[in-house]
Design a protein around this motif. Structure first.
Motif, mmCIF file in Angstrom:
data_model
loop_
_atom_site.group_PDB
_atom_site.id
_atom_site.type_symbol
_atom_site.label_atom_id
_atom_site.label_comp_id
_atom_site.label_asym_id
_atom_site.label_seq_id
_atom_site.Cartn_x
_atom_site.Cartn_y
_atom_site.Cartn_z
ATOM 1 N N PHE A 101 0.894 -1.188 -0.064
ATOM 2 C CA PHE A 101 0.147 -0.080 0.021
ATOM 3 C C PHE A 101 0.769 1.245 0.026
ATOM 4 N N LYS A 102 0.487 2.023 -0.730
ATOM 5 C CA LYS A 102 1.211 3.548 -0.751
ATOM 6 C C LYS A 102 0.519 4.522 0.102
ATOM 7 N N ARG A 103 -0.492 4.389 0.559
ATOM 8 C CA ARG A 103 -1.211 5.001 1.435
ATOM 9 C C ARG A 103 -1.734 4.487 2.821
ATOM 10 N N GLU A 104 -1.580 4.924 3.925
ATOM 11 C CA GLU A 104 -1.845 4.171 5.143
ATOM 12 C C GLU A 104 -2.353 5.011 6.165
ATOM 13 N N MET A 105 -3.840 4.935 6.592
ATOM 14 C CA MET A 105 -4.545 5.883 7.348
ATOM 15 C C MET A 105 -4.141 5.150 8.838
ATOM 16 N N GLU A 106 -3.669 5.883 9.746
ATOM 17 C CA GLU A 106 -3.737 5.455 11.149
ATOM 18 C C GLU A 106 -4.977 5.894 11.820
ATOM 19 N N HIS A 107 -5.631 5.166 12.609
ATOM 20 C CA HIS A 107 -6.924 5.516 13.120
ATOM 21 C C HIS A 107 -7.293 4.304 14.188
ATOM 22 N N ILE A 108 -7.012 4.748 15.446
ATOM 23 C CA ILE A 108 -7.214 4.031 16.560
ATOM 24 C C ILE A 108 -8.385 4.606 17.351
ATOM 25 N N GLY A 109 -9.170 3.560 17.786
ATOM 26 C CA GLY A 109 -10.569 3.855 18.383
ATOM 27 C C GLY A 109 -11.584 4.230 17.656
ATOM 28 N N LYS A 110 -12.804 4.842 18.324
ATOM 29 C CA LYS A 110 -14.114 4.879 17.973
ATOM 30 C C LYS A 110 -14.074 5.606 16.307
#
Length: 286
Positions: free
Chosen positions: A69-78
């Motif tokens: 993947f060339k794009r990665e979104m960091e998202h933890i939680g709700k």
């Protein structure tokens, strides 16, 4: 996949009645679990393997799509509605716009998406349909485009139950060296048969539309651009401020720049020892 079964297995008296067919089904299921794991997180490489009949051969390993993947979104939680809209905007706008999105999700990520309150947003329609692959999926219709959500049990097994892969349905390439085939032969000096199943193929991601949502807090893939959602009007500080990270703004953020408005992406760069902010328009390789 290789398995060896005695010629007399089915005729043997057993305390628990199970047959060669049941063992074959179990072996295939175990084989598919292993290959799916390699498809996701396999590491590219090679090593020599010695065989008495054919000599030394080089065995090659495929790089899993997790690292492509060339794009990665960091998202933890709700997850909230605004986060979901931002994801749709990132995926369906830009230079590489796919025709549709298939979202393969870990169980915890899927639960988070299902718990978003869409009651105030009738434009988002949710329905169960069958996609072009014959899968039963949950389709979210948004103003940017459709998202087809599907639980992927392999993500749970490899430690990504809070994560998901958003894939452009027309941006996947299936390489096939040879069609799936089976073979059976007698084992020398034994009254048994050796059964083999060979699958020689690989999956590759084409283009830059795909997004991996990392909900585990683990490091991003090498060469990927890291995204995160920013929800305050103050600039990131401390551990939240990361060199090279792209911040998707859910509010106007004068702390970053007087011109940093809601819905824009800004990147922080610390080159030269003095940090600076730039409006992010995407990667351009020259």
């Amino acid at each position: 996949m290789t398995r060896i079964v005695s010629d007399y297995f089915d005729s043997e008296k057993k305390r628990i009645p199970f047959t060669n067919a049941l063992l074959a089904e179990y072996s295939i299921r175990k084989f598919k679990h292993a290959t799916n794991r390699s498809l996701w997180i396999g590491r590219g490489g090679k090593m020599p393997v010695k065989d008495d009949k054919t000599g030394t051969q080089m065995v090659y390993f495929m790089t899993g799509i997790r690292w492509s993947f060339k794009r990665e979104m960091e998202h933890i939680g709700k997850w909230e509605y605004e986060d979901f809209v931002g994801l749709g905007k990132l995926f369906y706008t830009g230079a590489d716009v796919p025709k549709g999105a298939i979202c393969l999700c870990g169980k915890n990520f899927l639960e988070n998406i299902q718990c978003i309150d869409f009651s105030k947003h009738p434009e988002v329609q949710i329905k169960v349909e069958t996609n072009n692959l014959g899968w039963s999926i949950t389709r979210f219709h948004t103003v940017f485009g459709d998202f087809d959500f599907k639980h992927e049990p392999t993500l749970d097994r490899i430690g990504y139950s809070n994560s998901a892969a958003i894939l452009g349905i027309d941006r996947l390439v299936h390489y096939v060296r040879s069609a799936e085939h089976t073979d059976t032969e007698n084992v020398e000096e034994h009254e048994a048969k050796r059964e083999t199943l060979i699958v020689w193929d690989a999956l590759a991601l084409k283009g830059a539309c795909h997004i991996f949502i990392n909900g585990e807090g683990t490091p991003k893939a090498a060469g990927a651009t890291s995204y995160t959602v920013w929800k305050t009007n103050q600039a990131p500080t401390g551990a939240d401020l990361v060199d090279g990270k792209v911040y998707y703004l859910l509010v106007d953020c004068p702390g970053i720049n007087a011109k940093a408005h809601k819905g824009e992406t800004w990147i922080y760069k610390s080159a030269g020892g003095t940090g600076s902010w730039e409006k992010y328009e995407g990667e351009l390789d020259l």
